[in-house]
Write a protein that holds these residues in place. Sequence first.
Motif, PDB file in Angstrom:
ATOM      1  N   GLY A   1      -7.768   1.822   3.163  1.00 59.14           N
ATOM      2  CA  GLY A   1      -7.983   2.071   1.600  1.00 59.14           C
ATOM      3  C   GLY A   1      -9.238   3.014   1.407  1.00 59.14           C
TER       4      GLY A   1
ATOM      5  N   TYR B   1       1.457   2.791  -3.701  1.00 62.75           N
ATOM      6  CA  TYR B   1       0.120   3.512  -4.064  1.00 62.75           C
ATOM      7  C   TYR B   1       0.391   4.626  -3.255  1.00 62.75           C
ATOM      8  CZ  TYR B   1      -4.785   5.078  -4.376  1.00 62.75           C
ATOM      9  OH  TYR B   1      -5.820   5.747  -4.381  1.00 62.75           O
ATOM     10  N   GLN B   2       0.783   4.947  -2.267  1.00 63.69           N
ATOM     11  CA  GLN B   2       0.861   6.031  -1.410  1.00 63.69           C
ATOM     12  C   GLN B   2       2.242   6.930  -1.374  1.00 63.69           C
ATOM     13  OE1 GLN B   2      -1.403   7.833  -0.614  1.00 63.69           O
ATOM     14  NE2 GLN B   2      -3.282   6.631  -0.185  1.00 63.69           N
TER      15      GLN B   2
ATOM     16  N   GLY C   1      -7.532   6.486   3.075  1.00 65.92           N
ATOM     17  CA  GLY C   1      -6.408   7.287   2.429  1.00 65.92           C
ATOM     18  C   GLY C   1      -6.890   8.047   1.361  1.00 65.92           C
TER      19      GLY C   1
ATOM     20  N   PHE D   1      -8.126  -3.330   6.228  1.00 64.70           N
ATOM     21  CA  PHE D   1      -7.659  -2.979   4.998  1.00 64.70           C
ATOM     22  C   PHE D   1      -8.429  -2.050   4.068  1.00 64.70           C
ATOM     23  CE2 PHE D   1      -4.889  -7.365   5.000  1.00 64.70           C
ATOM     24  CZ  PHE D   1      -4.205  -6.880   6.242  1.00 64.70           C
ATOM     25  N   LEU D   2      -9.758  -2.556   4.156  1.00 64.96           N
ATOM     26  CA  LEU D   2     -10.917  -1.690   3.509  1.00 64.96           C
ATOM     27  C   LEU D   2     -10.865  -0.425   4.215  1.00 64.96           C
ATOM     28  CD1 LEU D   2     -13.640  -4.407   2.675  1.00 64.96           C
ATOM     29  CD2 LEU D   2     -12.009  -3.391   0.975  1.00 64.96           C
TER      30      LEU D   2
ATOM     31  N   TYR E   1       0.674  -1.201   0.026  1.00 63.04           N
ATOM     32  CA  TYR E   1       0.009  -0.062  -0.004  1.00 63.04           C
ATOM     33  C   TYR E   1       0.965   1.296  -0.035  1.00 63.04           C
ATOM     34  CZ  TYR E   1      -3.584   3.386   1.603  1.00 63.04           C
ATOM     35  OH  TYR E   1      -4.482   4.463   1.840  1.00 63.04           O
TER      36      TYR E   1
ATOM     37  N   ASN F   1      -7.187   9.190  -2.057  1.00 66.01           N
ATOM     38  CA  ASN F   1      -7.749   8.286  -3.281  1.00 66.01           C
ATOM     39  C   ASN F   1      -7.879   9.278  -4.160  1.00 66.01           C
ATOM     40  OD1 ASN F   1      -7.555   5.679  -1.981  1.00 66.01           O
ATOM     41  ND2 ASN F   1      -9.352   6.277  -0.862  1.00 66.01           N
TER      42      ASN F   1
ATOM     43  N   SER G   1      -1.926   8.063   5.591  1.00 63.95           N
ATOM     44  CA  SER G   1      -2.137   7.856   4.220  1.00 63.95           C
ATOM     45  C   SER G   1      -3.372   8.669   3.739  1.00 63.95           C
ATOM     46  CB  SER G   1      -2.598   6.344   3.849  1.00 63.95           C
ATOM     47  OG  SER G   1      -3.668   6.240   4.472  1.00 63.95           O
TER      48      SER G   1
END
Length: 386
Positions: free
Chosen positions: A169, A35-36, A172, A165-166, A31, A174, A100
């Motif tokens: 996500g 992604y971040q 964070g 985790f969801l 992650y 996005n 994040s």
Amino acid sequence: MNYNDYSGKMGSTSVLKTACAILFCGFIFVYLYFYQADMLAVAQHILSGGATTYNGLIGAVILTAVLQLLQFGVSSIWPFGGSFHALTYFPSALLLALLSSMEPADGGTVGLGMAWWVAVLLLALWVAACVMLRRLPDAFASGVSGLLVTSAVAWRNLFALAAMFLFVGFVGNNDAVMHYRMRAEACLIRGDHAGAAAVGQKSQETDAGLTMLRAYALARQGQLGDRLFKYPVRGTSADLVPMAEGTLCLIYPTDSIYRFLGAKPARPMAASLYLQALLRSGFASDAAKDYLLCGFLIDRDIDAFAKALPTYYEINDRLPLHYREALILYAHLRANPTVVYHNDVMDTDYEDLQRLERLYSLREARMNAVRPQYAGTYWWYYEYGG
């Protein structure tokens, strides 16, 4: 026999805890690294005043280790055995979500997308849930054994981790366009102008700031007049240089853009006035004329474009692609064009576009019909883009 039973229970608990640690650490690293990383690089740059640089790999490893150590601390203070072991990862997941969710804010600061009071509330709810669940017996320690019990406990913990985790996500940062901007600026800092221009090139999501960065990256490659409208374009000519608040760079030094164009303005002014003054001063680089001309095209001021073009270019087939497309369009829009340019292939192509458009009365239907063939041309932008 009792010793063997105890060893089996302890073995099941150890396997479960190891599996949770591997899944959590794997998620954090992927992650953060894939992604971040760009968001954390911008946040560190702003918070440190540009004094330090974030390394994606090292940062992901360090943060993964810190968050896992936090879980070890929570687990040692408040052990849950095997039944609810995944709950010991919630403080780490909450901290990861806060980190994040950061995003650049006005005034050169960094803000949290997730409000601190929401984090405090969630932490309080977690503590309350832990107090209640601690009163329940641990399936592994209660003397109950068997494959079904072990499987049920394992799935319970896996579902709890998946929910965390969801949550991370969802909380964070996005914002796809913000990620594109951060990634493009990171490429520019490395001198990778082609990489900066390629960021998000298959996406229709953009804003004026990303358009500015793409224009700069293309200009550094001498391709501004050939490729600008291959991307979705947002904003106006005023957004092509970092004057307006919405088009300020996040980490890339704006002085580098001004030096590339020729000189930094002495005071804030309209981009078109800055470019025209720069071109009159004799300090302008070759790219400044393309910035001015593309600014006219972005504003759909095709008359100003046609008037200025002969000052900087000979009117022939060596013109940049979008300039030739604009002249073909100009010739069809004006009864007495001041600049005349014809190209048999491009004239035919534009007439084919017009014939296709005449088949549909609704604008949306016309747009969808011509998009596959003509998206990426100035003709498309002039009629449907922006």
